[in-house]
Design a protein around this motif. Sequence first.
Motif, PDB file in Angstrom:
ATOM      1  N   MET A  40       0.827  -1.214   0.000  1.00 18.52           N
ATOM      2  CA  MET A  40       0.000   0.000   0.000  1.00 18.52           C
ATOM      3  C   MET A  40       0.859   1.260   0.000  1.00 18.52           C
ATOM      4  O   MET A  40       0.487   2.267  -0.608  1.00 18.52           O
ATOM      5  CB  MET A  40      -0.954   0.012   1.192  1.00 18.52           C
ATOM      6  N   GLU A  41       2.023   1.212   0.648  1.00 16.81           N
ATOM      7  CA  GLU A  41       2.928   2.356   0.602  1.00 16.81           C
ATOM      8  C   GLU A  41       3.395   2.598  -0.833  1.00 16.81           C
ATOM      9  O   GLU A  41       3.481   3.740  -1.287  1.00 16.81           O
ATOM     10  CB  GLU A  41       4.125   2.143   1.526  1.00 16.81           C
ATOM     11  N   TYR A  44       0.468   4.001  -2.821  1.00 17.30           N
ATOM     12  CA  TYR A  44       0.262   5.405  -2.462  1.00 17.30           C
ATOM     13  C   TYR A  44       1.328   6.295  -3.104  1.00 17.30           C
ATOM     14  O   TYR A  44       1.034   7.403  -3.564  1.00 17.30           O
ATOM     15  CB  TYR A  44       0.256   5.593  -0.944  1.00 17.30           C
ATOM     16  N   GLU A  48       0.451   9.354  -5.552  1.00 17.41           N
ATOM     17  CA  GLU A  48       0.945  10.727  -5.319  1.00 17.41           C
ATOM     18  C   GLU A  48       1.752  11.251  -6.498  1.00 17.41           C
ATOM     19  O   GLU A  48       1.708  12.437  -6.804  1.00 17.41           O
ATOM     20  CB  GLU A  48       1.804  10.772  -4.061  1.00 17.41           C
ATOM     21  N   PHE A 107      -7.546   8.086  -3.490  1.00 23.88           N
ATOM     22  CA  PHE A 107      -6.569   7.009  -3.287  1.00 23.88           C
ATOM     23  C   PHE A 107      -7.244   5.710  -2.875  1.00 23.88           C
ATOM     24  O   PHE A 107      -6.928   4.645  -3.401  1.00 23.88           O
ATOM     25  CB  PHE A 107      -5.516   7.387  -2.237  1.00 23.88           C
ATOM     26  N   ALA A 111      -6.949   2.279  -4.997  1.00 23.27           N
ATOM     27  CA  ALA A 111      -6.375   1.043  -4.460  1.00 23.27           C
ATOM     28  C   ALA A 111      -7.345  -0.125  -4.612  1.00 23.27           C
ATOM     29  O   ALA A 111      -6.944  -1.235  -4.978  1.00 23.27           O
ATOM     30  CB  ALA A 111      -5.990   1.235  -2.990  1.00 23.27           C
TER      31      ALA A 111
END
Length: 175
Positions: A40-41, A44, A48, A107, A111
């Motif tokens: 998930m990082e 993300y 971004e 976001f 996802a």
Amino acid sequence: GGEAAAGSGGGAAGSDMVRRRVRSQLAKDHSIKESDIVSMEYVYGVFEMFDRDGSGCLCPNEVRRALSFFNIYMSTPQLAGVMCTFLRDLGEHSPSEKDEMSATLTFGRFAVLLLNIESYRFLTRKANIFQQLMALPPTSRTDVISRWLFPFCVVLQLLIMFLSFPLYRIDQDGP
């Protein structure tokens, strides 16, 4: 921290200690795997990267470019249709068919779409040849273009070759 020391037996504390990583407190608190947090990082970070205006939402063109980081390729109009279908499946309103390009994803929605994209890939509308070509990965796109251009280039080369030969009249009576 995510590290703990474990000894292997007697001896000096510094020489026999091995540093091991343990599951983070965040993963423990939310009963999720550490790999899910790392994934998930990454997602993300990609989100971004394409949310250049900082609005917290991606338009179809931005989503298309972001999905290419995950080897998912669709044309922008196809993806806009997928995004609208996805939003309706979530019980949300989506733009009308003629305004699909105005759809956006936060976001969280991005996802979830990424995790479920395979169930939407076959719902894309029939696209023209350019849209189909743009929906291919870059290497496949190059391959298709090369296969189409090769015969044209061969014919063009032959034409140039034959036009470059001087045309001689052959006398039928002999020398």
